[in-house]
Design an enzyme around this catalytic site. Structure first.
Site, PDB file in Angstrom:
ATOM      1  N   HIS A   1     -33.842 -21.372 -17.591  1.00  0.00           N
ATOM      2  CA  HIS A   1     -34.300 -20.921 -16.278  1.00  0.00           C
ATOM      3  C   HIS A   1     -35.828 -20.931 -16.268  1.00  0.00           C
ATOM      4  CE1 HIS A   1     -30.388 -18.616 -15.006  1.00  0.00           C
ATOM      5  NE2 HIS A   1     -30.160 -19.846 -15.442  1.00  0.00           N
TER       6      HIS A   1
ATOM      7  N   GLU B   1     -38.078 -18.759 -15.488  1.00  0.00           N
ATOM      8  CA  GLU B   1     -38.762 -17.608 -16.082  1.00  0.00           C
ATOM      9  C   GLU B   1     -38.716 -17.673 -17.609  1.00  0.00           C
ATOM     10  OE1 GLU B   1     -36.297 -17.650 -13.848  1.00  0.00           O
ATOM     11  OE2 GLU B   1     -36.415 -15.960 -12.453  1.00  0.00           O
TER      12      GLU B   1
ATOM     13  N   CYS C   1     -32.660 -13.587 -12.414  1.00  0.00           N
ATOM     14  CA  CYS C   1     -31.271 -13.253 -12.716  1.00  0.00           C
ATOM     15  C   CYS C   1     -31.260 -12.241 -13.863  1.00  0.00           C
ATOM     16  CB  CYS C   1     -30.498 -14.515 -13.093  1.00  0.00           C
ATOM     17  SG  CYS C   1     -30.862 -15.116 -14.753  1.00  0.00           S
TER      18      CYS C   1
ATOM     19  N   CYS D   1     -32.944 -13.502 -17.055  1.00  0.00           N
ATOM     20  CA  CYS D   1     -34.406 -13.610 -16.979  1.00  0.00           C
ATOM     21  C   CYS D   1     -35.056 -12.236 -16.949  1.00  0.00           C
ATOM     22  CB  CYS D   1     -34.800 -14.441 -15.765  1.00  0.00           C
ATOM     23  SG  CYS D   1     -34.348 -16.178 -15.960  1.00  0.00           S
TER      24      CYS D   1
HETATM   25 ZN   LIG Z   1     -32.587 -16.604 -14.707  1.00  0.00          ZN
END
Ligand SMILES: [Zn+2]
Length: 161
Positions: free
Chosen positions: A56, A58, A86, A89
């Protein structure tokens, strides 16, 4: 003239990274980590391109910043994300000791584009027995489950984190 980017400008950059990433084999997510002393490190979503479900934006930004700075501790840093982080993250930011997080779009915006952020947040609000992915403790045989912690505690050369 003040040349230090404002939080809004950093967030705009994250959104621009996310938008550009759509046309570079990536998901529509971008992030910027700004360290306590003002250095900025970008991250974009590379899940499908790298076959890495943890890539992801991040997490990618955190990995890039930590690799560049030679540290696992981003104390004092701010994370700007094009979308509400999310749970993975968010936890990654906690582990990295990020001080503050700003995001642009939210989990429901992500859901409208087919992403599971909102579903995964619901996981934690669902009774354990009904969760999407059962998680349970099993008794280990022949080795104490706490053996790794005993080894850790006995290791005087350990690097705490
Ligand atoms: Zn994430």
């Amino acid at each position: 003239m003040n040349t230090i980017p404002t939080p809004q400008e950093q967030l705009v950059r994250a959104v621009e990274l996310a938008t550009a990433n759509v046309h570079n084999h990536g998901g529509p997510f971008g992030a910027v980590i700004v360290t306590a002393d003002g250095r900025a490190f970008d991250g974009v979503n590379r899940v499908t391109d790298n076959n890495d479900p943890t890539a992801h934006a991040e997490v990618t930004a955190i990995r890039t910043a930590c690799a560049a700075l030679g540290t696992f501790d981003l104390t004092g840093a701010t994370l700007y994300s094009s979308c509400e982080p999310c749970p993975m993250c968010l936890a990654s930011a906690l582990w990295a000791r990020v001080e503050r997080v700003y995001f642009a779009a939210d989990r429901y915006d992500a859901a409208s584009a087919g992403f599971d952020d909102a579903v995964f947040y619901e996981y934690f609000d669902t009774p354990v027995a009904e969760r999407l992915m059962p998680v349970g403790q099993l008794q280990t045989q022949d080795i104490p489950a706490v053996a790794p912690f005993d080894a850790w505690n006995a290791n005087t050369a350990r690097i705490a984190y």
